[in-house]
Design a protein around this motif. Structure first.
Motif, PDB file in Angstrom:
ATOM      1  N   LEU A  56     -10.162   0.945   6.147  1.00  0.00           N
ATOM      2  CA  LEU A  56     -10.177   0.338   7.419  1.00  0.00           C
ATOM      3  C   LEU A  56      -9.176   0.234   8.173  1.00  0.00           C
ATOM      4  O   LEU A  56      -9.081  -0.245   9.346  1.00  0.00           O
ATOM      5  CB  LEU A  56     -10.981  -1.094   7.081  1.00  0.00           C
ATOM      6  N   HIS A  57      -7.790   0.951   7.652  1.00  0.00           N
ATOM      7  CA  HIS A  57      -6.664   0.451   8.310  1.00  0.00           C
ATOM      8  C   HIS A  57      -6.484   0.918   9.805  1.00  0.00           C
ATOM      9  O   HIS A  57      -5.788   0.485  10.525  1.00  0.00           O
ATOM     10  CB  HIS A  57      -5.373   0.720   7.400  1.00  0.00           C
ATOM     11  N   ASP A  58      -6.973   2.051  10.019  1.00  0.00           N
ATOM     12  CA  ASP A  58      -6.926   2.788  11.353  1.00  0.00           C
ATOM     13  C   ASP A  58      -8.275   2.472  12.124  1.00  0.00           C
ATOM     14  O   ASP A  58      -8.278   3.491  13.200  1.00  0.00           O
ATOM     15  CB  ASP A  58      -6.704   4.086  11.321  1.00  0.00           C
ATOM     16  N   GLU A  67      -4.011   0.420  21.624  1.00  0.00           N
ATOM     17  CA  GLU A  67      -4.141  -0.968  21.205  1.00  0.00           C
ATOM     18  C   GLU A  67      -4.297  -1.070  19.933  1.00  0.00           C
ATOM     19  O   GLU A  67      -5.102  -1.859  19.052  1.00  0.00           O
ATOM     20  CB  GLU A  67      -5.571  -1.717  22.012  1.00  0.00           C
ATOM     21  N   HIS A  68      -3.715  -0.227  19.254  1.00  0.00           N
ATOM     22  CA  HIS A  68      -3.834   0.095  17.700  1.00  0.00           C
ATOM     23  C   HIS A  68      -3.281  -1.107  17.017  1.00  0.00           C
ATOM     24  O   HIS A  68      -2.038  -1.844  17.514  1.00  0.00           O
ATOM     25  CB  HIS A  68      -2.920   1.341  17.210  1.00  0.00           C
ATOM     26  N   CYS A  69      -4.020  -1.750  16.025  1.00  0.00           N
ATOM     27  CA  CYS A  69      -3.738  -3.145  15.582  1.00  0.00           C
ATOM     28  C   CYS A  69      -3.945  -4.357  16.387  1.00  0.00           C
ATOM     29  O   CYS A  69      -3.824  -5.534  15.797  1.00  0.00           O
ATOM     30  CB  CYS A  69      -2.597  -2.968  14.691  1.00  0.00           C
ATOM     31  N   CYS A  90      -3.897  -5.343  10.305  1.00  0.00           N
ATOM     32  CA  CYS A  90      -2.851  -5.600  11.167  1.00  0.00           C
ATOM     33  C   CYS A  90      -1.496  -5.334  10.879  1.00  0.00           C
ATOM     34  O   CYS A  90      -0.542  -5.218  11.713  1.00  0.00           O
ATOM     35  CB  CYS A  90      -3.101  -6.662  12.012  1.00  0.00           C
ATOM     36  N   SER A  91      -1.278  -5.753   9.643  1.00  0.00           N
ATOM     37  CA  SER A  91       0.139  -5.711   9.124  1.00  0.00           C
ATOM     38  C   SER A  91       0.776  -4.449   9.121  1.00  0.00           C
ATOM     39  O   SER A  91       1.955  -4.336   8.994  1.00  0.00           O
ATOM     40  CB  SER A  91       0.126  -6.558   8.022  1.00  0.00           C
TER      41      SER A  91
END
Length: 194
Positions: A56-58, A67-69, A90-91
């Motif tokens: 799910l990171h991206d 607006e990535h993260c 988000c990290s």
């Protein structure tokens, strides 16, 4: 650590916001790499959690690249995803788009391997085999030193991630190659079903 979502639900959520096979392939690759590192780093009992974070990171990148993260918390919260997953996702945008610092070893790993898997994948596509199975650290390092090669993959982030993990760059590259080898076939099979 709790994700509040199954792997199947996470994959369906990913596909809800990502249609490009390239983005889905990257997510599946990072999932597999994160699972390998969970085992390698002594977090075998958290492998599912690490994998779901990788998958799910991206989540917001395809639809909201600017607006990535930043958009991710909204998309993940709407699906009932745990705060632990949201923080971890988000990290990996730390010092790029957000000030959410990677704290847990899993978050540091995600930060380090996200860009690196992209660079290794780009190098793999240049090989006759088109496979990471015969990829070597020296081949990656040669491409790594060329600023124009896979220019979108931040060397600064990769190096900062290696430092966070307490690894030399070559060691991080070697481990990430091994991790990518471990999931290459399953990723290809899942992508072929899209």
């Amino acid at each position: 650590m709790e994700a509040n979502i199954t792997r199947e639900e996470a994959f369906n959520l990913l596909k809800e916001y990502n249609k490009e096979p390239f983005h889905i392939q990257h997510a599946l690759t990072v999932e597999g790499v994160m699972r390998w590192f969970a085992q390698e780093e002594g977090y075998a009992e958290e492998e599912e959690f690490w994998g779901i974070v990788g998958l799910l990171h991206d989540i917001d990148f395809e639809l909201y690249p600017e607006e990535h993260c930043i958009k991710a918390p909204e998309l993940l919260s709407k699906a009932g995803i745990s705060e632990e997953v949201i923080h971890a996702v988000c990290s990996h945008g730390y010092k790029l788009t957000v000030d959410v610092e990677p704290v847990h070893d899993m978050e540091k790993t995600l930060y380090a391997v996200d860009e690196l898997t992209g660079l290794i994948w780009a190098a793999t596509l240049m090989r006759p085999s088109k496979s990471v199975q015969d990829m070597e650290v020296k081949s990656v390092k040669k491409k790594y030193k060329s600023a124009n090669f896979a220019a979108g993959c931040s060397r600064e982030v990769i190096e900062r991630g290696a430092e966070m993990m307490g690894l030399e760059l070559n060691e991080l590259i070697e481990k990430t190659i091994l991790a990518m080898r471990s999931c290459e076939q399953s990723v290809a099979e899942e992508v072929s079903k899209l």
